[in-house]
Design a protein around this motif. Structure first.
Motif: not given
Length: 549
Positions: A85-88, A112, A115, A133, A137, A142, A246, A271
């Motif tokens: 997961c690329q989440l805040p 997050p 890239r 994702v 954000f 994303h 984070p 976040d």
């Protein structure tokens, strides 16, 4: 996936006998929370990006974890699979971890800021089957980025989009349908839950050897640290924990996600770092504890001092990631009215040392603390002989929380037969056993608590048509601790400027926070007779008479 967590089994008997590994998982702690006070607040998530607050009681959090777990199983996720997961910071990340653990799956949180370049390696190395994702954000799409990577990731089955508007949205696939009410839900939720020695978390460190390394942790390694950490800081179920660091780093994941569940405490997540909103959250939610790197402390203390509005509930601010200036400890203590605690740790171990709440304020600015229970440290010379008190040497750590190893890279584990892990850092000990990090033998710059992978950036710059030679070093910064400067020798007849360097690295899909913020162009770089660049001399130029700063 078969996880090669080879450092777990040899330690089990001793760790159990010593009481450090208690064989309790996140399920045990969450079940106790629900049993004791089901309607108590468990999680409050502020999304500054979306201007929205979401709240969960303990009962609601457990139910949503069940729902998302069954939803993941419908997507083909089973024991041993990796969900990235690329989440805040937010409730989606917390629930994903709880849900994965219910299935025996492994959560792999990634920052997050990453890239295409970073993600393409991590997701392929982890063989991630699902990636979650945000649609957007901080203005970045994303979902579009991940869809562009799918063809290069054969193991990836699903890209799930939080706040998406299609069939692949988190809401449509995971959190919307009442999956937990299905006839097969109970069996799904019970048949393969993560055990205490199963890999439950995979988290990547910034690479210094050309690629990031996947750190494997279990419930036993993680909770053995969290129990000791909370005990030292006198944290309990009545505390309210604010986490703006984070959650894709160990700081946020262990102490903002896992620790509140373990304690039965209330977690408050933010976040995007905004010290004004953080101060308001502390007042509104009665926050008693928070932690972050030096810039977080600097910003929060300044906002509270400037506003004149106190944050009386805040009891402790634990600061880690870089040394805390003595003046900042004094200013923050005065402005916040909280104890400032310093600490040092690693992704591989969690917190290793902290000062004590009972210590003098001076300790926080002159040391990085003493070892937590279950942790031993040594400072040694090149022959692995302990150096005298006050002398600098290599830092070795032997901890109950030491990781299970690096995924698919056991040759890099850096842990000897006696359990001593070579941190790659230089340190010294004082007469009271308090540690001070004195430098890094690893070539990493720490910018605002974020490790910058120097070798990778240098490798990319060497591909620039105008670059003949490059070296990246740190220079001091009052707020972030360090920033990165690139020293470049251009090719004959070529030239390069800061804008050109930045544009080149952006084209290589490098995370923006990794890009050097200063460029110095020279005819030659200082080097040893063997041709090795003398980075210490470049650092001296940045802070010395050369006047670059």
């Amino acid at each position: 996936m078969d996880f090669d967590a080879v450092l777990i089994a040899p330690r089990r008997a001793a760790s159990i006998a010593a009481g450090h590994w208690q064989d309790r998982t996140i399920h045990d702690y969450l079940a106790a929370c629900v049993r004791d006070r089901p309607d108590a607040p468990a999680l409050t998530a502020l999304s500054i990006d979306r201007q929205h607050v979401t709240r969960f009681t303990r009962r609601e959090l457990a139910r949503m974890a069940d729902r998302v777990a069954v939803g993941l199983s419908r997507l083909g996720i089973a024991a041993g699979d990796v969900v990235s997961c690329q989440l805040p910071n937010g409730w989606h990340l917390s629930v994903l971890y709880l849900a994965c653990a219910r299935l025996g799956a492994v959560l792999n949180p990634v920052m997050p800021i990453f890239r295409e370049r970073e993600l393409s390696f991590m997701l392929a190395h982890a063989q991630s089957k699902v990636v979650v994702v945000p649609k957007l954000f901080r203005g970045f799409d994303h979902a579009q980025m991940l869809r562009g990577l799918r063809d290069a990731l054969p193991a990836l089955r699903h890209v799930v989009v939080v706040d998406g508007d299609g069939d692949d949205s988190f809401e449509a696939l995971l959190s919307g349908p009442h999956w937990e009410d299905g006839a097969d839900a109970a069996a799904i939720l019970q048949r393969s839950r993560t055990g205490p020695d199963d890999v439950t978390q995979l988290i990547y460190t910034s690479g210094t050897t050309g690629e990031p390394k996947g750190v494997m942790h279990t419930a036993n390694t993680l909770f053995s640290n969290i129990v000791a950490y909370a005990g030292r800081l006198h944290l309990g179920g009545d505390d309210v924990v604010l986490m703006a660091s984070p959650m894709a780093h160990q700081t946020g994941f262990m102490y903002g996600l896992m620790m509140p569940v373990m304690l039965g405490a209330h977690a408050v997540l933010q976040d995007i770092w905004d010290p004004v909103r953080a101060a308001a959250l502390i007042r509104d939610e009665g926050v008693t504890f928070t932690m972050g790197s030096t810039p977080f402390l600097t910003d929060l203390a300044r906002v509270v001092a400037d506003s004149g509005v106190p944050v009386p509930s805040l009891r402790i601010f634990l600061c880690a990631g870089a040394p805390i200036p003595g003046a900042l400890v004094e200013q923050a203590r005065q402005a916040l009215g909280a104890k400032i605690v310093s600490a040092w740790g690693m992704t591989e171990n969690g917190a290793v040392t902290t000062t004590l709440p009972e210590d003098s304020d001076e300790r926080a600015s002159t040391t990085d603390g003493c070892p937590l229970p279950g942790v031993a440290i040594r400072v040694v010379d090149g022959t692995d002989t302990d150096v005298p008190v006050g002398e600098t040497g290599r830092l070795l750590v032997r901890a109950c929380s030491n990781f299970g190893g690096y995924l698919k890279r056991p040759q890099l584990n850096g842990t000897d037969a006696d359990g001593w892990f070579d941190t790659g850092d230089l340190a010294r000990l004082d007469a009271d056993g308090y540690l001070r990090i004195a430098g890094r033998s690893k070539d990493v710059i720490i910018r605002g608590g974020e490790n910058i992978p120097v070798l990778e950036i240098e490798t990319l710059l060497y591909r620039h048509p105008a670059v003949a030679q490059v070296a990246i070093v740190a220079y001091p910064d009052a707020r972030l601790g360090e920033r990165a400067c690139a020293f470049v020798v251009p090719r004959a007849g070529q030239s390069i400027d800061l804008d050109g360097m930045v544009d080149w690295l952006k084209q290589q899909k490098m995370a923006l926070q990794y890009i050097p913020e200063k460029l110095v162009v020279r005819d030659a770089l200082p080097a040893t007779p063997a041709g090795k660049i003398q980075k210490f001399r470049l650092r001296e130029m940045l802070v010395g008479d050369a006047g670059f700063i």
